[in-house]
Write a protein that holds these residues in place. Structure first.
Motif, PDB file in Angstrom:
ATOM      1  N   ASN A 402       0.815  -1.219   0.000  1.00  0.00           N
ATOM      2  CA  ASN A 402       0.000   0.000   0.000  1.00  0.00           C
ATOM      3  C   ASN A 402       0.847   1.268   0.000  1.00  0.00           C
ATOM      4  O   ASN A 402       0.348   2.361   0.260  1.00  0.00           O
ATOM      5  N   GLY A 403       2.150   1.101  -0.306  1.00  0.00           N
ATOM      6  CA  GLY A 403       3.007   2.253  -0.528  1.00  0.00           C
ATOM      7  C   GLY A 403       3.476   2.988   0.703  1.00  0.00           C
ATOM      8  O   GLY A 403       3.922   4.136   0.624  1.00  0.00           O
ATOM      9  N   ARG A 404       3.425   2.365   1.869  1.00  0.00           N
ATOM     10  CA  ARG A 404       3.870   3.042   3.091  1.00  0.00           C
ATOM     11  C   ARG A 404       5.341   2.790   3.395  1.00  0.00           C
ATOM     12  O   ARG A 404       5.919   3.471   4.237  1.00  0.00           O
ATOM     13  N   LEU A 405       5.930   1.795   2.749  1.00  0.00           N
ATOM     14  CA  LEU A 405       7.340   1.476   2.941  1.00  0.00           C
ATOM     15  C   LEU A 405       7.971   1.180   1.593  1.00  0.00           C
ATOM     16  O   LEU A 405       7.299   0.695   0.672  1.00  0.00           O
ATOM     17  N   PRO A 406       9.273   1.438   1.456  1.00  0.00           N
ATOM     18  CA  PRO A 406       9.963   1.111   0.200  1.00  0.00           C
ATOM     19  C   PRO A 406      10.155  -0.390   0.076  1.00  0.00           C
ATOM     20  O   PRO A 406      10.329  -1.083   1.077  1.00  0.00           O
ATOM     21  N   PRO A 407      10.116  -0.921  -1.134  1.00  0.00           N
ATOM     22  CA  PRO A 407      10.330  -2.358  -1.321  1.00  0.00           C
ATOM     23  C   PRO A 407      11.799  -2.722  -1.166  1.00  0.00           C
ATOM     24  O   PRO A 407      12.682  -1.898  -1.400  1.00  0.00           O
ATOM     25  N   SER A 408      12.043  -3.939  -0.752  1.00  0.00           N
ATOM     26  CA  SER A 408      13.407  -4.455  -0.666  1.00  0.00           C
ATOM     27  C   SER A 408      13.801  -5.024  -2.025  1.00  0.00           C
ATOM     28  O   SER A 408      12.956  -5.502  -2.780  1.00  0.00           O
ATOM     29  N   GLY A 409      15.063  -4.965  -2.334  1.00  0.00           N
ATOM     30  CA  GLY A 409      15.537  -5.498  -3.598  1.00  0.00           C
ATOM     31  C   GLY A 409      15.800  -6.990  -3.575  1.00  0.00           C
ATOM     32  O   GLY A 409      16.251  -7.569  -4.564  1.00  0.00           O
ATOM     33  N   TYR A 410      15.521  -7.618  -2.435  1.00  0.00           N
ATOM     34  CA  TYR A 410      15.809  -9.050  -2.273  1.00  0.00           C
ATOM     35  C   TYR A 410      14.619  -9.681  -1.593  1.00  0.00           C
ATOM     36  O   TYR A 410      14.438  -9.556  -0.388  1.00  0.00           O
ATOM     37  N   ARG A 411      13.749 -10.333  -2.370  1.00  0.00           N
ATOM     38  CA  ARG A 411      12.459 -10.764  -1.850  1.00  0.00           C
ATOM     39  C   ARG A 411      12.387 -12.254  -1.538  1.00  0.00           C
ATOM     40  O   ARG A 411      13.095 -13.059  -2.127  1.00  0.00           O
ATOM     41  N   LEU A 412      11.486 -12.556  -0.617  1.00  0.00           N
ATOM     42  CA  LEU A 412      11.140 -13.943  -0.324  1.00  0.00           C
ATOM     43  C   LEU A 412      10.300 -14.471  -1.478  1.00  0.00           C
ATOM     44  O   LEU A 412       9.208 -13.951  -1.734  1.00  0.00           O
ATOM     45  N   PRO A 413      10.770 -15.483  -2.195  1.00  0.00           N
ATOM     46  CA  PRO A 413       9.989 -15.996  -3.329  1.00  0.00           C
ATOM     47  C   PRO A 413       8.703 -16.666  -2.863  1.00  0.00           C
ATOM     48  O   PRO A 413       8.673 -17.345  -1.841  1.00  0.00           O
ATOM     49  N   GLY A 414       7.647 -16.439  -3.615  1.00  0.00           N
ATOM     50  CA  GLY A 414       6.384 -17.110  -3.339  1.00  0.00           C
ATOM     51  C   GLY A 414       5.558 -16.537  -2.225  1.00  0.00           C
ATOM     52  O   GLY A 414       4.517 -17.096  -1.866  1.00  0.00           O
ATOM     53  N   ALA A 415       6.010 -15.411  -1.617  1.00  0.00           N
ATOM     54  CA  ALA A 415       5.231 -14.812  -0.530  1.00  0.00           C
ATOM     55  C   ALA A 415       3.901 -14.302  -1.080  1.00  0.00           C
ATOM     56  O   ALA A 415       3.821 -13.863  -2.222  1.00  0.00           O
ATOM     57  N   PRO A 416       2.820 -14.364  -0.285  1.00  0.00           N
ATOM     58  CA  PRO A 416       2.739 -14.795   1.119  1.00  0.00           C
ATOM     59  C   PRO A 416       2.499 -16.294   1.312  1.00  0.00           C
ATOM     60  O   PRO A 416       2.430 -16.749   2.456  1.00  0.00           O
ATOM     61  N   VAL A 417       2.379 -17.049   0.211  1.00  0.00           N
ATOM     62  CA  VAL A 417       2.115 -18.486   0.348  1.00  0.00           C
ATOM     63  C   VAL A 417       3.243 -19.163   1.110  1.00  0.00           C
ATOM     64  O   VAL A 417       3.010 -19.997   1.997  1.00  0.00           O
ATOM     65  N   THR A 418       4.475 -18.802   0.788  1.00  0.00           N
ATOM     66  CA  THR A 418       5.617 -19.427   1.462  1.00  0.00           C
ATOM     67  C   THR A 418       5.669 -19.050   2.951  1.00  0.00           C
ATOM     68  O   THR A 418       6.126 -19.836   3.773  1.00  0.00           O
ATOM     69  N   ASN A 419       5.196 -17.843   3.285  1.00  0.00           N
ATOM     70  CA  ASN A 419       5.132 -17.462   4.703  1.00  0.00           C
ATOM     71  C   ASN A 419       4.248 -18.434   5.481  1.00  0.00           C
ATOM     72  O   ASN A 419       4.626 -18.937   6.549  1.00  0.00           O
ATOM     73  N   TRP A 420       3.054 -18.698   4.938  1.00  0.00           N
ATOM     74  CA  TRP A 420       2.115 -19.569   5.640  1.00  0.00           C
ATOM     75  C   TRP A 420       2.597 -21.022   5.634  1.00  0.00           C
ATOM     76  O   TRP A 420       2.337 -21.768   6.592  1.00  0.00           O
ATOM     77  N   PHE A 421       3.310 -21.417   4.586  1.00  0.00           N
ATOM     78  CA  PHE A 421       3.898 -22.759   4.567  1.00  0.00           C
ATOM     79  C   PHE A 421       4.909 -22.914   5.697  1.00  0.00           C
ATOM     80  O   PHE A 421       4.918 -23.915   6.421  1.00  0.00           O
ATOM     81  N   VAL A 422       5.778 -21.919   5.850  1.00  0.00           N
ATOM     82  CA  VAL A 422       6.784 -21.964   6.916  1.00  0.00           C
ATOM     83  C   VAL A 422       6.122 -21.981   8.286  1.00  0.00           C
ATOM     84  O   VAL A 422       6.501 -22.768   9.168  1.00  0.00           O
ATOM     85  N   LEU A 423       5.131 -21.123   8.492  1.00  0.00           N
ATOM     86  CA  LEU A 423       4.447 -21.073   9.785  1.00  0.00           C
ATOM     87  C   LEU A 423       3.748 -22.402  10.092  1.00  0.00           C
ATOM     88  O   LEU A 423       3.742 -22.859  11.242  1.00  0.00           O
TER      89      LEU A 423
END
Length: 491
Positions: A402-423
């Protein structure tokens, strides 16, 4: 749980991850940081804990390490994305506070401290077991006590040598494992020992000799072995060029897992059938003894002893610093903010040392169960810290979108699906702890710790200094993914 942003002004004094740097002695060189980072992925969980894991799963333990390794890599990628957004000291707690809430930062910081205190207890337990290789009649608690007292004294007096000691300790661990793998491969390939063969991985009851539940029941020990690997990202975040150093360090995690864990254990279980290994002795030591190289077994036992001492040394050093930093944010008693004439947080280290003495008591009372009891508690702490990091990453991505923070140049692939998989995976490991009476004690200890944290947070929250900066208004940052949906940086 709703994520509450930090909207208000942030106090400039010690408010954005800078607490803890101005009074402590800084003497770590780049080569120290890099080798300590590598050594952080190799500890007592591999050298000693793998023996118990092998008995639970047999050769299928390799599958446990492979799947868990993928999960650890995803955790590190999430941490790496956060570090490139804002490299800070005390990263786990800072991101938890910023993207989950102040309570999360407080609990994460203290739980990470507890994790390393308990890891140090596991290391001195390993010291007691390793010394019995040469002196079987010595009670397990005695070497544990001597090691803890000596290392505590060294940290108080000779802290300037910490980086150099750790550099060589880590170097010894890395060289030993590589040499063991090469020697083992030579023995297998050239037939230098009868019975040494890759067929040992499936000819003694099959690849799943303990059934399909074997790899699951070994996951607690496997995840404990990975505790400390997150230090790769944290130390890389303190480098001069984080945009280059962080991705490089994290991307190497998967190769280190393949080499140091899967590679080493595959060679060990090929040299000696899994059912001939012991829970009480390091597989690395036992293999050399069984293949007829007793001198090498003694040398390897010395190496794994130094590895345990190294990790305990790091635990005393780092936990004292954690308490120092917590006191700087007014999340720990103010006296812990003081440093000694040697510019070390002596009182913080003393408090940590006092709690670590509980490990000696456990080794005195229940030496046979000490290691598994202690490692299970450390694993629960690690699962919480890792889970909170991945959950905080979800909050970060939400604010990026939503544009409140700058994006990182090094991303977690597959997020947010991979986040929930890890959790989900971390939750599975937590549940599996309840299937064994030896690891179940950690589930009894967790609510007690949660209650302590609740009382401590309520009692001190009015004094806390914020560690996270304020967020920008919505839409401040225009991202490429907003213009071209689906656009993702290369992995």
């Amino acid at each position: 749980m709703a994520v509450q942003p930090n909207e208000g002004p942030v106090q400039p004094v010690e408010a954005a991850g800078t607490v803890g740097a101005e009074e402590l002695h800084r003497g770590l060189k780049e080569r120290h940081i890099q080798m300590i980072a590598i050594g952080g992925a190799i500890g007592v969980g591999l050298f000693l804990g793998s023996g118990a894991a092998i008995q639970k799963a047999g050769p299928s333990l390799l599958l446990s390490y492979a799947v868990a390794g993928v999960v650890i890599f995803l955790i590190m990628r999430a941490l790496g994305e956060l570090l490139l957004y804002r490299p800070v000291s005390g990263a786990f707690a800072t991101y938890a506070e910023e993207f989950v809430g102040p309570w999360a930062g407080f609990v994460t910081a203290w739980t990470y401290w507890l994790m390393w205190v308990v890891i140090a207890m596991a290391e001195i337990t390993a010291v007691g077991i390793y010394v019995q290789f040469w002196f079987p009649s010595v009670p397990q608690w005695l070497p544990a006590l001597i090691a803890l007292v000596v290392l505590f004294g060294v940290n108080l007096i000779a802290v300037g040598l910490f980086g150099e000691f750790e550099f060589w300790f880590a170097m010894i661990k890395v060289v030993t494992i590589i040499a063991m793998i090469l020697l083992g491969l030579a023995i297998i390939i050239f037939g230098l020992r009868k019975g040494a063969s890759f067929t040992n991985l499936w000819s003694h009851g099959g690849f799943f000799p303990k059934g399909l539940d074997g790899p699951f029941l070994a996951l607690q020990i496997v995840m404990f072995a990975f505790l400390g690997v997150e230090l790769l990202g944290v130390t890389a975040g303190e480098a001069q060029n984080p945009e280059k150093t962080i991705p490089s360090a994290i991307n190497k995690v998967i190769y280190r897992i393949l080499l140091f864990y899967i590679g080493a254990l595959a060679v060990i279980m090929s040299l000696v059938a899994w059912d001939q290994l012991s829970v009480k002795t390091s597989p690395f030591v036992l293999v050399f003894a069984k293949v007829g190289i007793p001198a090498a077994a003694g040398i390897v036992n010395f190496v794994v002893l130094t590895a345990a001492l190294s990790s305990c040394n790091s635990g005393i050093f780092s936990t004292g610093r954690m308490l120092y930093t917590l006191a700087g944010y007014r999340q720990a008693p103010a006296p812990l903010r003081k440093v000694s004439r040697q510019k070390v947080p002596a009182l913080g280290m003393t408090v940590s040392f006092t709690v670590m003495l509980l490990g000696v008591v456990i080794n005195y009372l229940i030496p046979a169960q000490a290691f598994v009891y202690i490692t299970s508690v450390a694993t629960v702490c690690g699962l919480f810290v890792w889970g909170m990091t991945v959950f905080a990453h979800l909050g970060y991505r939400r604010y990026v979108n939503n544009g409140r923070l700058p994006p990182s140049g090094y991303r977690l692939p597959g997020a947010p699906v991979t986040n929930w998989f890890v959790l989900a995976f971390l939750t599975l490991v937590l549940v599996l702890l309840g299937f064994s009476k030896d690891t179940r004690i950690a589930l009894y200890a967790a609510p007690v710790w949660a209650a302590i944290m609740l009382v401590a947070y309520i009692a001190s929250r009015s004094q806390h200094l914020p560690a996270a900066p304020p967020l920008a208004p919505e839409g401040t940052y225009l991202h490429a993914s907003a213009v071209n949906p689906g656009t993702e940086p290369t992995i």
